[in-house]
Design a protein around this motif. Structure first.
Motif, PDB file in Angstrom:
ATOM      1  N   MET A 196      46.977  63.344  51.114  1.00 29.56           N
ATOM      2  CA  MET A 196      45.967  62.997  50.107  1.00 29.56           C
ATOM      3  C   MET A 196      45.861  61.467  49.972  1.00 29.56           C
ATOM      4  SD  MET A 196      43.911  64.721  48.354  1.00 29.56           S
ATOM      5  CE  MET A 196      42.949  64.862  46.886  1.00 29.56           C
ATOM      6  N   LYS A 197      44.635  60.977  49.931  1.00 30.01           N
ATOM      7  CA  LYS A 197      44.445  59.533  49.817  1.00 30.01           C
ATOM      8  C   LYS A 197      44.854  59.072  48.418  1.00 30.01           C
ATOM      9  CE  LYS A 197      40.792  59.490  53.222  1.00 30.01           C
ATOM     10  NZ  LYS A 197      39.378  59.612  53.482  1.00 30.01           N
ATOM     11  N   THR A 198      45.624  57.992  48.366  1.00 27.25           N
ATOM     12  CA  THR A 198      46.054  57.517  47.053  1.00 27.25           C
ATOM     13  C   THR A 198      45.178  56.336  46.610  1.00 27.25           C
ATOM     14  OG1 THR A 198      47.665  56.112  48.112  1.00 27.25           O
ATOM     15  CG2 THR A 198      48.472  58.225  47.300  1.00 27.25           C
ATOM     16  N   ILE A 199      45.116  56.180  45.312  1.00 23.73           N
ATOM     17  CA  ILE A 199      44.325  55.085  44.753  1.00 23.73           C
ATOM     18  C   ILE A 199      45.291  53.969  44.358  1.00 23.73           C
ATOM     19  CG2 ILE A 199      42.714  54.426  42.898  1.00 23.73           C
ATOM     20  CD1 ILE A 199      41.515  56.594  44.707  1.00 23.73           C
ATOM     21  N   ASP A 200      45.028  52.764  44.816  1.00 28.88           N
ATOM     22  CA  ASP A 200      45.908  51.639  44.487  1.00 28.88           C
ATOM     23  C   ASP A 200      45.892  51.342  42.992  1.00 28.88           C
ATOM     24  OD1 ASP A 200      46.597  51.395  47.091  1.00 28.88           O
ATOM     25  OD2 ASP A 200      45.347  49.646  47.501  1.00 28.88           O
ATOM     26  N   LYS A 201      47.011  50.788  42.546  1.00 31.49           N
ATOM     27  CA  LYS A 201      47.172  50.506  41.114  1.00 31.49           C
ATOM     28  C   LYS A 201      46.118  49.497  40.622  1.00 31.49           C
ATOM     29  CE  LYS A 201      50.307  50.186  37.509  1.00 31.49           C
ATOM     30  NZ  LYS A 201      50.962  51.299  36.908  1.00 31.49           N
ATOM     31  N   VAL A 202      45.975  48.395  41.352  1.00 34.60           N
ATOM     32  CA  VAL A 202      44.981  47.382  40.952  1.00 34.60           C
ATOM     33  C   VAL A 202      43.902  47.295  42.035  1.00 34.60           C
ATOM     34  CG1 VAL A 202      44.586  44.958  40.365  1.00 34.60           C
ATOM     35  CG2 VAL A 202      46.691  46.094  39.614  1.00 34.60           C
ATOM     36  N   ILE A 203      42.675  47.359  41.589  1.00 36.75           N
ATOM     37  CA  ILE A 203      41.530  47.348  42.509  1.00 36.75           C
ATOM     38  C   ILE A 203      40.679  46.123  42.191  1.00 36.75           C
ATOM     39  CG2 ILE A 203      39.416  48.618  43.140  1.00 36.75           C
ATOM     40  CD1 ILE A 203      41.088  51.149  42.055  1.00 36.75           C
ATOM     41  N   LEU A 204      40.229  45.459  43.233  1.00 39.46           N
ATOM     42  CA  LEU A 204      39.360  44.297  43.025  1.00 39.46           C
ATOM     43  C   LEU A 204      37.924  44.779  42.807  1.00 39.46           C
ATOM     44  CD1 LEU A 204      39.194  41.139  43.123  1.00 39.46           C
ATOM     45  CD2 LEU A 204      38.562  41.393  45.536  1.00 39.46           C
ATOM     46  N   GLY A 205      37.344  44.403  41.661  1.00 35.40           N
ATOM     47  CA  GLY A 205      35.953  44.764  41.385  1.00 35.40           C
ATOM     48  C   GLY A 205      35.014  43.717  41.977  1.00 35.40           C
ATOM     49  N   ALA A 206      33.745  44.071  42.108  1.00 34.80           N
ATOM     50  CA  ALA A 206      32.817  43.170  42.806  1.00 34.80           C
ATOM     51  C   ALA A 206      31.751  42.571  41.888  1.00 34.80           C
ATOM     52  CB  ALA A 206      32.154  43.928  43.946  1.00 34.80           C
ATOM     53  N   ASN A 207      31.887  42.766  40.587  1.00 30.06           N
ATOM     54  CA  ASN A 207      30.833  42.259  39.679  1.00 30.06           C
ATOM     55  C   ASN A 207      30.477  40.786  39.912  1.00 30.06           C
ATOM     56  OD1 ASN A 207      29.803  44.379  38.329  1.00 30.06           O
ATOM     57  ND2 ASN A 207      30.967  44.111  36.447  1.00 30.06           N
ATOM     58  N   PRO A 208      31.465  39.877  39.971  1.00 28.11           N
ATOM     59  CA  PRO A 208      31.091  38.469  40.184  1.00 28.11           C
ATOM     60  C   PRO A 208      30.342  38.269  41.502  1.00 28.11           C
ATOM     61  CG  PRO A 208      33.383  38.634  39.500  1.00 28.11           C
ATOM     62  CD  PRO A 208      32.917  40.027  39.765  1.00 28.11           C
ATOM     63  N   PHE A 209      30.771  38.984  42.545  1.00 23.68           N
ATOM     64  CA  PHE A 209      30.111  38.840  43.859  1.00 23.68           C
ATOM     65  C   PHE A 209      28.647  39.273  43.784  1.00 23.68           C
ATOM     66  CE2 PHE A 209      34.483  40.167  45.770  1.00 23.68           C
ATOM     67  CZ  PHE A 209      35.021  38.946  45.384  1.00 23.68           C
ATOM     68  N   GLU A 210      28.375  40.175  42.842  1.00 20.08           N
ATOM     69  CA  GLU A 210      26.999  40.670  42.706  1.00 20.08           C
ATOM     70  C   GLU A 210      26.220  39.905  41.634  1.00 20.08           C
ATOM     71  OE1 GLU A 210      26.365  44.879  43.701  1.00 20.08           O
ATOM     72  OE2 GLU A 210      28.427  45.183  43.082  1.00 20.08           O
ATOM     73  N   GLY A 211      26.815  38.815  41.156  1.00 18.53           N
ATOM     74  CA  GLY A 211      26.127  37.966  40.178  1.00 18.53           C
ATOM     75  C   GLY A 211      26.127  38.532  38.778  1.00 18.53           C
ATOM     76  N   VAL A 212      27.098  39.388  38.473  1.00 15.52           N
ATOM     77  CA  VAL A 212      27.146  39.988  37.133  1.00 15.52           C
ATOM     78  C   VAL A 212      28.121  39.210  36.258  1.00 15.52           C
ATOM     79  CG1 VAL A 212      27.737  42.062  35.808  1.00 15.52           C
ATOM     80  CG2 VAL A 212      26.607  42.286  38.031  1.00 15.52           C
ATOM     81  N   SER A 213      27.653  38.825  35.090  1.00 18.82           N
ATOM     82  CA  SER A 213      28.519  38.222  34.073  1.00 18.82           C
ATOM     83  C   SER A 213      28.042  38.712  32.717  1.00 18.82           C
ATOM     84  CB  SER A 213      28.421  36.693  34.119  1.00 18.82           C
ATOM     85  OG  SER A 213      28.865  36.146  32.892  1.00 18.82           O
ATOM     86  N   TYR A 214      28.984  38.988  31.836  1.00 17.26           N
ATOM     87  CA  TYR A 214      28.608  39.409  30.482  1.00 17.26           C
ATOM     88  C   TYR A 214      28.625  38.240  29.512  1.00 17.26           C
ATOM     89  CZ  TYR A 214      29.024  44.078  32.342  1.00 17.26           C
ATOM     90  OH  TYR A 214      28.834  45.198  33.111  1.00 17.26           O
ATOM     91  N   LEU A 215      28.942  37.043  30.039  1.00 19.31           N
ATOM     92  CA  LEU A 215      29.070  35.907  29.133  1.00 19.31           C
ATOM     93  C   LEU A 215      27.837  35.023  29.072  1.00 19.31           C
ATOM     94  CD1 LEU A 215      32.741  34.672  29.486  1.00 19.31           C
ATOM     95  CD2 LEU A 215      31.773  36.319  27.891  1.00 19.31           C
ATOM     96  N   SER A 216      27.238  34.741  30.230  1.00 17.36           N
ATOM     97  CA  SER A 216      26.092  33.832  30.164  1.00 17.36           C
ATOM     98  C   SER A 216      25.222  33.868  31.410  1.00 17.36           C
ATOM     99  CB  SER A 216      26.567  32.386  29.954  1.00 17.36           C
ATOM    100  OG  SER A 216      27.173  31.905  31.127  1.00 17.36           O
ATOM    101  N   GLN A 217      23.989  33.461  31.208  1.00 13.18           N
ATOM    102  CA  GLN A 217      23.042  33.303  32.311  1.00 13.18           C
ATOM    103  C   GLN A 217      23.539  32.216  33.270  1.00 13.18           C
ATOM    104  OE1 GLN A 217      20.407  34.769  33.530  1.00 13.18           O
ATOM    105  NE2 GLN A 217      20.055  33.097  34.981  1.00 13.18           N
ATOM    106  N   GLU A 218      24.129  31.150  32.687  1.00 18.97           N
ATOM    107  CA  GLU A 218      24.636  30.051  33.511  1.00 18.97           C
ATOM    108  C   GLU A 218      25.687  30.572  34.497  1.00 18.97           C
ATOM    109  OE1 GLU A 218      24.410  30.171  30.248  1.00 18.97           O
ATOM    110  OE2 GLU A 218      23.316  28.430  29.519  1.00 18.97           O
ATOM    111  N   GLN A 219      26.566  31.431  33.993  1.00 23.69           N
ATOM    112  CA  GLN A 219      27.620  31.974  34.852  1.00 23.69           C
ATOM    113  C   GLN A 219      27.031  32.902  35.924  1.00 23.69           C
ATOM    114  OE1 GLN A 219      30.964  34.516  33.213  1.00 23.69           O
ATOM    115  NE2 GLN A 219      32.068  32.634  33.627  1.00 23.69           N
TER     116      GLN A 219
END
Lengths: 347, 287
Positions: B1-24
Motif C-alpha cells: 500500500m502506498k504511504t503518505i509522507d508526514k510533511v507534504i510540500l504544497g504548491a500554492n505559492p508556485f501558483e501565485g496564491v497568497s491569502y495576505l496580499s495582492q503584492e505577494q
C-alpha cells in the motif's frame, strides 16, 4: 416563515454558486430552476433532482417564495419585473440592470408589488470591507479629504464572443462587470455623489480600461480606475484608499492598512495592518475561498423569512447604475455629468 | 500500500496564491514564472526530507518536477484536480456551455484514439462521463510520476456536496482506484459539514485534505466542530493551511497539528529559501 422555497434562473457559474449556497442552508429548499442554454440544460437536467425549465416563466407554476436570477445583464429587467409582478422576492446578480431606465423600472415594479429585493454586490459582506466601513463610521480618520478606488482583474486579453464582450452593443464591459463592485462600495462608504467625469478605452472588447473622477455631495473626491485587462491582477482585486485629517486607510480584499497621526478608537497612532485572515469568521458553508458569497445569500434568506428590507436592495442597485451610466455618458460627450441630471433624463 | 509522507510540500505559492496580499501574489507569480525558482524550493525541501509535492495541473510546476525527477528518483506527487480556477475563468469568458463543449470535444477525440470501448459504453455522453473525462485530461501531465494519492479539488467536492451530488465523490474514488491504482482523496473547506455526510453515506474515501490551524482559518462551519471530528476520526487527514496564510509561525503550526491534535500528515507551502530553512528545520523534527 420557517421554510423557504426558491427557484434559480440561470445555471452558469454564478447560478451554480448561489444554488450550492442556498441548498446547503437549513430550512431552504431550491425546488426548481430555469436554464435557457440547451447544452447546460441537458447536463443540469440529468444531474439535478429538481424540475429544470428552459423558460423562466414556468417557475411561477411551482410553490416558491423567492428567486435568484443570474442571467446576462440585458435580461435582468425583463425577468426581474416578471417575478416582481408575480409577488416573488428576487435576488438579482449585479449589476441591477443594463441601463438606468431599466433599473428604475425594476425599482418601481418592486415597490409597487412590495417585494423583498437584493442585488449581488457581495463585497459589502467581505470581512475587510465591512471593517473599513466600521472605521469610517467611527470617524477614525477625522475629516475625509480625498480617496482613490481601484477595481482590477486579469481576464480579457483578446476579443471574445458573448454578450459581455460585444463592441457593437456597448454593454459597459469591465465597468459593469467589476467596476460596478467598486462604485457600490464607494457609495456605501462615502454617500451620495454629485458629479462624474469618465473616460474609457475599448482595447479587446468593450470598456476594457476606464477611469473616472467623482465628486461627492460632502465635498470628498475619488479618483477611480478599473479594468478587466490588468496584467498585474489575476483575480478580482478591489482597493479603496482614503486620506483624512487624522491619517490614511487602505482597504482591499486582503487587508486594511491604517496610518494614524493620533490614536483613535481602538487604533494606535502610527501603522496598523489587519489581514482578512485575522478577521476570518467561520461560515456555515464555503465554496471556494470567499465567505462573502454565502453571507450575501444568507442575508437575503433571513430578510425573506423575516419579511424585511435587505441592506442592499434594488434602490441601492439603481444608485450604482446611475453612476455607471454617468461614467459612460461622460466619456461619450467628453464632459462632466451631474448625477441629478442622469435620473432626470430617465424620468 | 502506498504511504503518505508526514510533511507534504504544497504548491500554492508556485501558483501565485497568497491569502495576505495582492503584492505577494504578484511577487509569487513573477518569481515562479521561472521554473528554476520552483526547482530550487522543491530541491531544498527534498534535502530536508520532504519528498512529496502536492500540486494542480500547472505547466511550470510539472516541468520543475520532471527536471528534478531525473536526479531524484524518490520524488512523489499528489495531484489535486481539476484546475478549478482555470475552468472558472474559461466559463467567465465563454459561458458554461463553451466550457462543457471544450471538455467533451477534447476528450471524445482522445477517447476515440485510445479507448473506443469507453465511447461505446456511452461514458462521455452523460454527466459521469464528463467527470471522468475531466479526470483523465487533468492527469495526463502526471502520468509518469509516482502518485501516492490523487485528490479531488475542494471546490468540486464542496460544490458536489452542496448540490446533493455525493455520488460524484464515490465515482471519483472508484475511478482513481481502478484506473490509476492509487489512493483517492478529497479536499474541502467544509470539513465539519462534510465528514458527517461522508459517514451518513458510508463513502469509501481514503483521505481528506482540509484546513487545520490554531486560528480556525477556513475551518468551517466552526473550529470547534472540526476539532470534535478530528478527535474521533479514523480516516487519514492531511492538514492544510496550517500557517493560516502566514500569520502563524511554523513552530507553533506544526506543534499544534502534530503534537496537540495528533494529526499524522500536514501540507505546507514555501515561497523562498529563507522560508524553506525556517519551516523545514522544524518540519524535519517530525519526519
Amino acid at each position: 416563515m420557517d421554510e423557504l422555497n426558491l427557484g434559480i434562473v440561470g445555471l452558469g457559474k454564478m447560478g451554480a454558486l448561489h444554488y450550492g449556497n442556498l441548498e446547503i442552508m437549513d430550512n431552504v429548499n431550491v425546488v426548481c430552476a430555469a436554464e435557457a442554454n440547451k447544452q447546460v440544460y441537458n447536463y443540469t437536467e440529468k444531474m439535478l433532482e429538481i424540475p429544470i425549465y428552459t423558460d423562466y416563466k414556468k417557475l411561477v407554476s411551482q410553490d416558491i417564495d423567492a428567486v435568484v436570477v443570474c442571467v446576462p445583464d440585458e435580461l435582468h429587467a425583463m425577468i426581474g419585473n416578471y417575478f416582481a409582478e408575480n409577488n416573488l422576492n428576487v435576488f438579482m446578480e449585479k449589476p441591477l440592470a443594463d441601463s438606468v431606465q431599466n433599473a428604475k423600472d425594476m425599482v418601481d415594479y418592486s415597490e409597487k408589488n412590495d417585494i423583498i429585493t437584493q442585488v449581488g454586490y457581495f463585497n459589502r459582506f467581505s470581512s475587510t470591507f465591512k471593517k473599513g466601513k466600521e472605521i469610517l463610521n467611527d470617524n477614525i480618520l477625522g475629516e475625509l479629504f480625498h480617496s482613490r478606488g481601484f477595481s482590477y482583474e486579469g481576464l480579457v486579453f483578446k476579443s471574445h464572443k458573448g454578450w459581455r464582450f460585444s463592441k457593437d452593443t456597448d454593454v459597459g464591459g469591465s465597468l459593469l462587470d467589476i467596476g460596478s463592485h467598486l462604485i457600490d462600495l464607494l457609495l456605501w462608504y462615502f454617500g451620495e455623489m454629485e458629479t462624474i467625469f469618465g473616460i474609457k478605452k475599448d482595447a479587446f472588447s468593450s470598456t476594457d480600461y476606464g477611469s473616472s473622477i467623482i465628486k461627492y455631495k460632502n465635498g470628498l473626491n475619488t479618483i477611480v480606475d478599473f479594468s478587466w485587462s490588468s496584467h498585474l491582477h489575476r483575480q478580482m482585486h478591489i482597493e479603496i484608499q482614503v486620506e483624512g485629517s487624522n491619517g490614511f486607510m487602505n482597504v482591499n480584499n486582503d487587508y486594511i492598512k491604517l496610518f494614524l497621526n493620533n490614536s483613535a478608537g481602538n487604533y494606535d497612532e502610527g501603522w496598523t495592518t489587519i489581514y482578512g485572515v485575522e478577521l476570518y469568521e467561520p461560515t456555515e458553508f464555503l465554496i471556494g475561498v470567499e465567505t462573502a458569497y454565502f453571507e450575501e445569500d444568507k442575508h437575503f434568506i433571513e430578510c425573506c423569512k423575516m419579511n424585511k428590507k435587505t441592506d442592499l436592495n434594488w434602490k441601492d442597485g439603481l444608485d450604482t447604475q446611475i453612476i455607471l451610466e454617468g461614467i459612460i455618458k461622460s466619456n461619450e460627450n467628453n464632459q462632466l455629468v451631474k448625477v441629478g441630471d442622469i435620473l432626470e433624463n430617465n424620468r | 500500500m502506498k504511504t503518505i509522507d508526514k510533511v507534504i510540500l504544497g504548491a500554492n505559492p508556485f501558483e501565485g496564491v497568497s491569502y495576505l496580499s495582492q503584492e505577494q501574489r504578484t511577487q509569487y507569480r513573477e518569481k515562479f514564472s521561472k521554473t528554476d525558482n520552483i526547482i530550487e524550493i522543491i530541491d531544498t525541501s527534498m534535502d530536508f526530507g520532504v519528498k512529496t509535492i502536492s500540486t494542480g495541473n500547472n505547466k511550470n510546476i510539472l516541468e520543475a518536477i520532471q527536471t528534478l525527477e531525473k536526479e531524484k528518483e524518490d520524488i512523489k506527487v499528489i495531484p489535486v484536480i481539476p484546475s478549478v480556477y482555470e475552468y472558472v475563468k474559461k466559463s467567465s469568458l465563454g459561458g458554461m456551455s463553451s466550457l462543457l463543449d471544450g471538455i467533451t470535444k477534447y476528450n471524445k477525440l482522445k477517447l476515440a484514439l485510445k479507448a473506443p470501448s469507453l465511447i461505446k459504453k456511452g461514458l462521455s455522453k452523460d454527466v459521469f462521463g464528463l467527470f471522468s473525462d475531466l479526470i483523465d485530461i487533468e492527469l495526463e501531465g502526471f502520468k509518469n510520476f509516482e502518485m501516492p494519492a490523487i485528490i479531488l479539488h475542494g471546490v468540486t467536492v464542496d460544490m458536489a456536496v452542496s448540490l446533493n451530488q455525493i455520488e460524484l465523490l464515490s465515482v471519483f474514488c472508484e475511478f482513481i482506484r481502478e484506473k490509476y491504482d492509487t489512493k483517492p482523496g478529497i479536499a474541502t473547506h467544509n470539513f465539519g459539514k462534510l465528514m458527517p455526510i461522508i459517514e451518513e453515506h458510508d463513502l469509501d474515501i481514503d483521505l481528506i485534505l482540509a484546513p487545520v490551524n490554531e486560528r480556525g482559518f477556513m475551518m468551517n462551519p466552526s473550529r470547534e466542530k472540526c476539532l470534535e471530528i478530528i478527535k474521533n476520526m479514523d480516516k487519514t487527514l492531511i492538514a492544510k493551511k496550517i500557517l493560516a496564510g502566514g500569520i502563524i509561525n511554523p513552530e507553533n503550526a506544526f506543534k499544534y497539528v502534530f503534537d496537540n491534535l495528533g494529526i499524522k500528515n500536514a501540507m505546507v507551502g514555501i515561497a523562498g529559501l529563507d522560508e524553506a530553512y525556517q519551516t523545514l528545520r522544524i518540519a524535519k523534527k517530525y519526519l
